[in-house]
Scaffold this active site. Sequence first.
Site, PDB file in Angstrom:
ATOM      1  N   LYS A 169       0.864  -1.189   0.000  1.00  0.00           N
ATOM      2  CA  LYS A 169       0.000   0.000   0.000  1.00  0.00           C
ATOM      3  C   LYS A 169       0.898   1.236   0.000  1.00  0.00           C
ATOM      4  CE  LYS A 169      -1.763   3.036   2.634  1.00  0.00           C
ATOM      5  NZ  LYS A 169      -1.862   4.205   1.756  1.00  0.00           N
ATOM      6  N   GLY A 222       6.738   4.859   8.569  1.00  0.00           N
ATOM      7  CA  GLY A 222       5.902   6.052   8.687  1.00  0.00           C
ATOM      8  C   GLY A 222       6.025   6.633  10.083  1.00  0.00           C
ATOM      9  N   THR A 226       1.299   6.054  13.911  1.00  0.00           N
ATOM     10  CA  THR A 226       0.675   5.069  13.009  1.00  0.00           C
ATOM     11  C   THR A 226       1.299   3.701  13.232  1.00  0.00           C
ATOM     12  OG1 THR A 226       0.737   6.884  11.405  1.00  0.00           O
ATOM     13  CG2 THR A 226      -0.132   4.789  10.627  1.00  0.00           C
ATOM     14  N   GLY A 227       2.611   3.687  13.465  1.00  0.00           N
ATOM     15  CA  GLY A 227       3.313   2.422  13.713  1.00  0.00           C
ATOM     16  C   GLY A 227       2.740   1.699  14.923  1.00  0.00           C
ATOM     17  N   GLU A 244       9.632   0.870  10.883  1.00  0.00           N
ATOM     18  CA  GLU A 244      10.643   1.914  10.692  1.00  0.00           C
ATOM     19  C   GLU A 244       9.932   3.233  10.925  1.00  0.00           C
ATOM     20  OE1 GLU A 244      13.663   1.349  10.396  1.00  0.00           O
ATOM     21  OE2 GLU A 244      13.904  -0.609   9.449  1.00  0.00           O
ATOM     22  N   CYS A 278      13.858  10.446   7.146  1.00  0.00           N
ATOM     23  CA  CYS A 278      13.771   9.995   8.539  1.00  0.00           C
ATOM     24  C   CYS A 278      15.093  10.177   9.263  1.00  0.00           C
ATOM     25  CB  CYS A 278      13.280   8.557   8.605  1.00  0.00           C
ATOM     26  SG  CYS A 278      14.065   7.495   7.420  1.00  0.00           S
ATOM     27  N   GLU A 380       9.719  15.598  16.148  1.00  0.00           N
ATOM     28  CA  GLU A 380      10.448  15.240  14.939  1.00  0.00           C
ATOM     29  C   GLU A 380      10.120  16.279  13.879  1.00  0.00           C
ATOM     30  OE1 GLU A 380       9.179  11.957  12.577  1.00  0.00           O
ATOM     31  OE2 GLU A 380      11.190  11.702  11.770  1.00  0.00           O
TER      32      GLU A 380
END
Length: 476
Positions: A169, A222, A226-227, A244, A278, A380
């Site tokens: 996705k 992401g 969400t992780g 990740e 990232c 971040e």
Amino acid sequence: MKMQINGNAVEACSGEFFNIVNPATGELVDRVPKGTENDASMAVEAASSAFNGWASISPQQRAGILYRAVGIVRQRKDELAVLLTREQGKPLAEAKNEIEGFAHVLEYYCGLASSFHGDFVPVPQNGYAFTVKKPLGICAAIIPWNMPALIMAWKIGPALISGNTFVLKPASNTPLTNLTLASILSEAGLPPGVLNIVTGSGEVVGESLVKSSKVKKISFTGEARTGKRVAELAAGGMKRVTLELGGSDPMLVCDDAKLEDAVLGALRGRFYNCGQTCTAVKRLFVFESVAEEFIKKLEAGIRNLRVGNGMHENSDMGPLNNRRQWKYIRELVADVEEKDEGRIVTGGRVPESSACSKGYFFEPTLVVDVLRESRLLKEEVFGPVLPVVRVKNLDEAIEEANNTCYGLGASIWTKNLDNARKGCEQLNAGIIWLNQHLKVAPEVPFGGTRQSGIGRENGPDSLSEYLDLKTVMLKI
Ligand code: NDP
């Protein structure tokens, strides 16, 4: 462009589409199907039907197909790079670099085709045992918009070479390069159903894939929030996960560092991909004794960066990828100014030039003497803003650098071996750079500690993330 399910270009069951917009101009680039739970299930079924065939051919045969795809990708590099720039915003040179990165990563995994096999083990008082490595089955990945081609390769490379079938996705802002790369893999001979791409929202398509009982592994890149959601859902099915997530990488500049090199490292480390990497340099700690000189050189370097449409050859930095990120960065800088949390030396505004008037542009920004409590150091910052903090010595720099919930990367800039050793030992991160920052390579493991994620991608060990190990005990 359409989705890719079972080797076919298909529309969504709903018949609905969504728009892909060029972040530099606001123009429509294309539209893609708005996938549904049904589409996700169809892709999983296609991957399931293709599994036995793909798993039963040799890894070398699988590598042959992937090698052919690498050749086509390289032939079509310029065209793919243009597509990537139009949907993502990055300068064309960076887009070409990323497409080459896709090819290089797949090539690396092809090279591992003969490397994964079980062992034969003598067992005292019992005889012998052997181990067998088998693919997991259907694997799925959910990826972000900052490096869509490279991250796709990090996921599909190890999964496909080790005999798994796959559903990807893509991010809803950047699915076009992923779809085109998937069609190139088909053209190279990848059997139908081995790689399927379902476009659509994370909440609908992403969550359906994570919840599917047939999917054995989820690899996610992401945001940390969400992780966590993905990990929660995956726990229900006891699936393997690789996460990740974000980072807030520190860069430490010691008093004996080669300042010109450190300046170039900071420029590239922070402003590459408009700061949306990232492992970008997100916090910079410089020794007080060299801070003035370093900041002066850094300011000059930043003022030289040309901001503009990535399609124009003279653009060093493109726009942010989407309105959400643009709004976040503008508000963050305004907040820092309002609370007097640092001194903006250069940048800090939306560029005034008419060439930038329709896109999500923001000036490359340097903020010095940032207060420890500032959001610039706590969050971040996924954009072109570089906060600089002066420190007395290496102990203070390391303490400040480790004062974060993240642990993806960190760099130390020094010519002194004791400083280098101390930095490498004491910085909390999955990857440490010495006199460089940002470089990642498929040959070495990549991933973070703490809130930056779980598991590693790249390197030979990444194959074990996609393989099951069976032990057979023999009494001979
Ligand atoms: P998100 O986590 O919002 O999105 C990443 C992917 O997850 C997208 O494909 C998104 O779909 C999908 N998604 C969103 N919600 C769900 C859900 N509930 N279930 C399953 N999938 C979901 O991150 P961003 O795309 O906004 O990326 C920016 C962030 O990601 C930054 O904070 C950055 O640090 C981090 N990042 C980390 C990287 C790393 O390697 N450590 C690399 C790149 C980014 P949709 O697009 O449809 O919303």
